[in-house]
Design a protein around this motif. Structure first.
Motif, short mmCIF file in Angstrom:
data_model
loop_
_atom_site.label_atom_id
_atom_site.label_comp_id
_atom_site.label_asym_id
_atom_site.label_seq_id
_atom_site.Cartn_x
_atom_site.Cartn_y
_atom_site.Cartn_z
N THR A 198 0.84 -1.21 0.00
CA THR A 198 0.00 0.00 0.00
C THR A 198 0.87 1.25 0.00
O THR A 198 0.59 2.21 -0.71
CB THR A 198 -0.92 0.01 1.24
OG1 THR A 198 -1.59 -1.24 1.30
CG2 THR A 198 -1.93 1.13 1.16
N LEU A 199 1.93 1.23 0.80
CA LEU A 199 2.84 2.38 0.83
C LEU A 199 3.42 2.61 -0.56
O LEU A 199 3.45 3.73 -1.06
CB LEU A 199 3.99 2.13 1.81
CG LEU A 199 3.63 2.19 3.28
CD1 LEU A 199 4.85 1.87 4.13
CD2 LEU A 199 3.10 3.57 3.64
N PHE A 200 3.88 1.52 -1.18
CA PHE A 200 4.46 1.62 -2.52
C PHE A 200 3.45 2.21 -3.50
O PHE A 200 3.75 3.15 -4.23
CB PHE A 200 4.91 0.23 -2.98
CG PHE A 200 5.03 0.06 -4.46
CD1 PHE A 200 6.02 0.74 -5.17
CD2 PHE A 200 4.15 -0.75 -5.16
CE1 PHE A 200 6.13 0.59 -6.54
CE2 PHE A 200 4.25 -0.89 -6.53
CZ PHE A 200 5.24 -0.22 -7.22
N ALA A 201 2.23 1.67 -3.47
CA ALA A 201 1.25 2.06 -4.47
C ALA A 201 0.75 3.48 -4.25
O ALA A 201 0.65 4.28 -5.18
CB ALA A 201 0.09 1.06 -4.46
N ALA A 202 0.45 3.83 -2.98
CA ALA A 202 -0.07 5.17 -2.71
C ALA A 202 0.96 6.23 -3.06
O ALA A 202 0.65 7.28 -3.63
CB ALA A 202 -0.48 5.29 -1.25
N SER A 203 2.23 5.95 -2.76
CA SER A 203 3.24 6.95 -3.06
C SER A 203 3.54 7.00 -4.55
O SER A 203 4.07 7.99 -5.05
CB SER A 203 4.52 6.69 -2.26
OG SER A 203 4.88 5.36 -2.34
N SER A 204 3.16 5.94 -5.28
CA SER A 204 3.30 5.99 -6.74
C SER A 204 2.32 6.96 -7.36
O SER A 204 2.45 7.33 -8.52
CB SER A 204 3.06 4.60 -7.35
OG SER A 204 4.03 3.71 -6.91
N VAL A 205 1.30 7.34 -6.61
CA VAL A 205 0.35 8.35 -7.09
C VAL A 205 0.77 9.74 -6.58
O VAL A 205 0.77 10.72 -7.32
CB VAL A 205 -1.08 8.01 -6.62
CG1 VAL A 205 -2.05 9.12 -7.00
CG2 VAL A 205 -1.51 6.69 -7.25
N LEU A 206 1.18 9.78 -5.32
CA LEU A 206 1.57 11.06 -4.70
C LEU A 206 2.75 11.70 -5.44
O LEU A 206 2.71 12.89 -5.77
CB LEU A 206 1.94 10.81 -3.23
CG LEU A 206 2.49 12.01 -2.46
CD1 LEU A 206 1.39 13.03 -2.21
CD2 LEU A 206 3.13 11.58 -1.14
N THR A 207 3.78 10.90 -5.72
CA THR A 207 5.01 11.47 -6.28
C THR A 207 4.81 12.08 -7.67
O THR A 207 5.17 13.24 -7.88
CB THR A 207 6.13 10.42 -6.27
OG1 THR A 207 6.19 9.85 -4.97
CG2 THR A 207 7.47 11.04 -6.61
N PRO A 208 4.23 11.33 -8.63
CA PRO A 208 4.04 11.98 -9.93
C PRO A 208 3.10 13.18 -9.86
O PRO A 208 3.29 14.16 -10.58
CB PRO A 208 3.46 10.88 -10.82
CG PRO A 208 3.03 9.80 -9.92
CD PRO A 208 3.83 9.92 -8.67
N TYR A 209 2.10 13.11 -8.96
CA TYR A 209 1.22 14.27 -8.83
C TYR A 209 2.04 15.50 -8.45
O TYR A 209 1.89 16.58 -9.02
CB TYR A 209 0.10 14.03 -7.80
CG TYR A 209 -0.76 15.26 -7.65
CD1 TYR A 209 -1.83 15.48 -8.53
CD2 TYR A 209 -0.45 16.25 -6.72
CE1 TYR A 209 -2.57 16.64 -8.46
CE2 TYR A 209 -1.20 17.42 -6.65
CZ TYR A 209 -2.26 17.61 -7.52
OH TYR A 209 -2.98 18.77 -7.46
N CYS A 210 2.94 15.33 -7.46
CA CYS A 210 3.76 16.46 -7.02
C CYS A 210 4.66 16.97 -8.14
O CYS A 210 4.78 18.17 -8.35
CB CYS A 210 4.61 16.05 -5.81
SG CYS A 210 3.61 15.81 -4.34
N PHE A 211 5.29 16.04 -8.86
CA PHE A 211 6.17 16.48 -9.95
C PHE A 211 5.36 17.20 -11.03
O PHE A 211 5.82 18.21 -11.58
CB PHE A 211 6.94 15.30 -10.54
CG PHE A 211 8.08 14.85 -9.68
CD1 PHE A 211 8.96 15.77 -9.14
CD2 PHE A 211 8.28 13.51 -9.38
CE1 PHE A 211 10.02 15.38 -8.32
CE2 PHE A 211 9.33 13.10 -8.58
CZ PHE A 211 10.21 14.04 -8.04
N GLY A 212 4.19 16.69 -11.33
CA GLY A 212 3.34 17.36 -12.32
C GLY A 212 2.95 18.75 -11.88
O GLY A 212 2.97 19.70 -12.66
N SER A 213 2.64 18.89 -10.59
CA SER A 213 2.23 20.21 -10.11
C SER A 213 3.43 21.16 -10.05
O SER A 213 3.27 22.37 -10.25
CB SER A 213 1.51 20.11 -8.77
OG SER A 213 2.38 19.65 -7.78
#
Lengths: 334, 475
Positions: free
Chosen positions: A120-135
């Motif tokens: 879950t940690l792996f998967a949730a942060s796989s969404v958080l990180t690209p979102y941050c880079f995109g923003s």
């Protein structure tokens, strides 16, 4: 084109590479997150492990490449970005820690609850990180990072263009990964899993299309200069991205395999390159030009040298790794 | 940029320390201190692994091959953790120290570009090596491990180039506080580069060697005295044992170089308030209100060690202008850290001598319980030594970030409130650290009970698909 432009170009090659390779890994994490419960999601998750296991560290290294190129080649711009966008940067770093640890530990942990937590940690942060880079990209592109740094800590990344950038990044990663994983499933002769990811590719493509169309209106009101450049200088690239998107989705619908990963990658690359083209010759918004932010020429020359050595040494090694892992040549010899 | 950091006088006009200075320093010290423990395993555990691998192939030694294979998996887990903590550091350089990166990124950042290159190479070949077990032809597989070891040495040297440049900066031309020209070779191969690099690489081999030896010594204390344990112990212990005497010699040279090139750091190391000759070596002790308290002085010793005669003059803290003089507290920290570093080094050297004596008497691997107990904790002692060494060089540079050019308070960010971030970082790293330890212990238990084939690592090959509906067989 002077030396600073060349170094900016070389750095941007790293951005594109990170978007494609790191992006596919992030997207794999997205599908991992949405794969359902432990039993239902077992096979998709296993495929994610199989396909990104050997390459995820190498793919992650593109980020380091971009960072060192930015801070050595364009130190003032780097300081401006870090003093303004420090919140999404911290969140992205958090995501990178959780993602790396989660992925590494999940593979080694034996018990299901441990695997579930790490996964879950792996998967949730796989969404958080690209979102941050995109923003972050959205903040830079829409000119919200002042040349002297210390821009608004909140609105620099919580604004329409940044939100668009973040969502687009997550969706693009998912789109890319679905095609990669479908191909990986095909290599394993797993028709069920291939179908599973083909459907998801279609879904992600549709969402990406809707987000992109909505993005036209967002950019027109929020970042008119970026919109103007994208719709003039960047138009061929945007058209290419749209075309690849449509062709890719049609291919997925019809079950075509040939070149589907490449077409998906081309679509994403076109969008990222479009951003670069639209922003040129500025590094930050429309106020800091590439050459104004650049380090002295000797530093730029060293960076260019490093990039050339990388092309000579890293690329062949990377190709070797991808071939060995992708084509299954490293499977057990009997 | 409106930040003008040079000349120094201008900077000194800034009054007091920004509120971010303390949390930023704590955060950096904590994350760097965490990361540095992982470095020896990337740099030296991979070398131990190749030594075992070479022995295994050359002499058809199955025990050695099994050790190499297990160590490669341990190295993979630690490499993964090291890669993420290293990435965090590269974010922190920008987020915590924008003054450093903005003003001096053109010089300071450059070695990291080279490090990035090595890291890339390492990441690629770690994967290939881990996949190679039983899959590539044996010697070809061995050779895929060689770039891992070489790249880790190069990467470490590049990072140390950046660090040593902060201690002895040069190779740049400044105008109005901006770097206008850079001489790359002078930046990379700065005054402190060679000795810091050699000192750290030796330290890496000592930490990794003793840690590995310690694990097998602990196993032997629990009664596991098979060849596997003895060989694992000996490879680790002998590498560290070979490095220790060299390190004592190199460390002594480093100290004399610091005496010549970084007198402020040396004054702190020697806990020396005033310039003078016939300086005693203080063992322990504090600096309180500029005066030495409670130390155990060895007469003339510091002067003799620095210049081989008691009449050698050593510059004291007094010689540093009051505005940039380190505080009593940082001087005390540097001095005590130096004592710990030297003390633990001689403890480890004593352990090596003990081993040699036991071996000479028994002509075989010592199984003396007290010796094994010492060996079991030697890895921890080596880590303490490594950490204290970095405290000496990092705190010893204060109040400067780049000596003579950039004060730490000018380098630090003024954005946000860093204390919550620090708290969150400690919690996160504690979780990652505990996770790594649990994972490694789980792997060890698995190896003992279920054999080698069922342990999977971050970059390693996968287990075959479970037999289920949609899954195909892996071929």
């Amino acid at each position: 084109m002077n030396l600073s432009d060349v170094v900016a170009l070389v750095m941007f090659v790293g951005v594109v590479a990170y978007a494609l390779f790191g992006g596919a890994d992030f997207g794999a994490g997205f599908w991992d997150l949405t794969a359902g419960g432990a039993e239902r999601g077992k096979n998709p998750r296993h495929l994610v492990d199989l396909s990104i296991g050997p390459v995820w560290e190498a793919n992650h290294t593109w980020l380091i490449y971009c960072l060192v190129m930015l801070w050595s080649g364009f130190p003032t711009a780097f300081a401006a970005i870090t003093t303004t966008l420090y919140l999404p940067l911290v969140l992205a770093a958090l995501g990178i820690v959780l993602r790396g640890a989660g992925f590494a530990f999940r593979k080694v942990s034996v018990r299901t609850p441990q695997q579930r937590l790490n996964g879950t940690l792996f998967a949730a942060s796989s969404v958080l990180t690209p979102y941050c880079f995109g923003s972050i990209a959205g903040g830079i592109a829409s000119g919200r990072v002042p040349s002297g740094g210390n821009g608004d800590a909140v609105t620099s990344w919580l604004n329409p263009t940044s939100v668009l950038g973040g969502i687009l990044a997550v969706v693009s990663c998912a789109y890319l990964a679905a095609f990669y994983l479908a191909t990986a499933a095909h290599r394993l002769d797993d028709a069920g899993l291939e179908r599973y990811f083909r459907h998801r590719a279609l879904l992600a493509g549709a969402v990406a299309g809707v987000v992109s169309i909505a993005g036209i209106f967002v950019l027109r009101t929020d970042a008119p200069r970026l919109f103007h450049q994208l719709s003039h200088r960047g138009l061929p690239l945007m058209a290419l991205a749209a075309l690849c998107g449509i062709v890719g989705m049609a291919g997925a619908r019809l079950g075509r395999r040939a070149g589907r990963r490449e077409i998906a990658a081309l679509a994403i690359a076109a969008v990222v390159v479009g951003w670069g083209v639209a922003q040129y010759p500025f590094l930050l918004g429309t106020h800091l030009r590439i050459h104004e932010a650049a380090a002295p020429d000797t530093t730029l020359a060293v960076l260019l040298g490093v990039a050339c050595v990388a092309a000579l040494i890293i690329l062949p090694s990377l190709i070797l790794l991808f071939r060995l892992s992708g084509q299954g040549r490293l499977r057990a010899r009997t | 940029m409106d930040r003008v950091s040079h000349p120094v006088s201008k900077a000194l006009a800034a009054v007091g320390d920004p509120s971010q200075l303390l949390p930023a320093r704590e955060q950096m010290a904590f994350t760097l201190g965490f990361h540095i423990i992982l470095v020896p395993f990337g740099v030296a555990l991979t070398a131990l692994m190749l030594i075992a691998h070479y022995r295994g192939l050359r002499h058809g030694d199955g025990d050695a091959l099994r050790l190499a294979r297990r160590w490669s998996k341990v190295a993979a887990v630690l490499f993964a953790v090291g890669a993420i903590t290293g990435t965090v550091l590269s974010f922190e350089l920008g987020i915590l120290w924008p003054g450093l990166m903005g003003d001096y990124g053109a010089a300071f950042g450059m070695p990291f570009a080279v490090e990035g290159l090595f890291f890339f190479l390492e990441a690629i070949f770690v994967s290939i090596y881990l996949y190679g077990w039983n899959r590539l032809p044996p010697w070809a597989h061995f050779w895929t491990g060689v770039p891992v070891v070489l790249a880790s040495l190069g990467g470490a040297a590049a990072v140390i180039a950046a660090n040593s440049w902060m201690n002895q900066p040069g190779g740049i031309t400044l105008r109005d506080g901006h770097v206008t020209a850079v001489r790359p070779l002078r930046v990379f191969f700065n005054g402190a580069f060679w000795y810091e690099t050699v000192h750290m690489l030796l330290a890496a081999y000592i930490v990794a060697g003793f840690t590995v030896a310690g694990v097998y010594a602990a196993g032997m204390l629990k009664g596991r005295r098979d060849r596997h344990h003895r060989l694992g112990f000996l490879i680790g212990f002998l590498v560290a044992a070979a490095a220790i005497p060299v390190q004592i010699f190199v460390g002594d040279t480093v100290a004399r170089q610091v005496f010549q090139d970084e007198p402020a750091k040396f004054a702190a190391i020697e806990l020396l308030p005033a310039t003078g000759d016939h300086v005693p070596e203080n063992l322990g002790g504090f600096l309180v209100d500029g005066k030495v308290r409670y130390g155990l002085p060895v007469p003339d010793m510091a002067s003799i060690l620095a210049g081989f005669t008691p009449s050698t003059e050593i510059k004291g803290l007094e010689a540093i202008p009051a505005e940039v003089r380190p505080t009593d507290r940082s001087v005390t920290i540097v001095h005590l850290a130096f004592d710990v570093m030297v003390g633990t080094t001689f403890l480890m050297f004593g352990l090596v001598l003990w081993f040699a004596w036991l071996w000479w008497r028994g002509r075989t691997m010592p199984t003396n319980r007290w010796f094994l107990r010492g060996a079991a904790v030697s890895g921890l002692v080596a880590v303490v030594c490594l950490e204290s060494g970095w405290v000496v060089t990092e705190v010893g540079r204060q109040p400067w970030t780049v000596v003579g050019l950039l004060l730490t308070r000018q380098a630090v960010t003024t954005r946000g409130n860093l204390w919550p971030l620090f708290g969150a970082t400690v919690a996160l790293y504690a979780a990652v650290g505990i996770g790594a330890v649990l994972v490694l212990r789980g792997m060890a238990r698995h190896w003992r009970t279920a054999g080698d084939e069922t342990v999977y690592v971050p970059y390693g090959p996968e287990q075959p698909f479970a037999a289920s509906g949609t899954a195909g067989e892996e071929r």
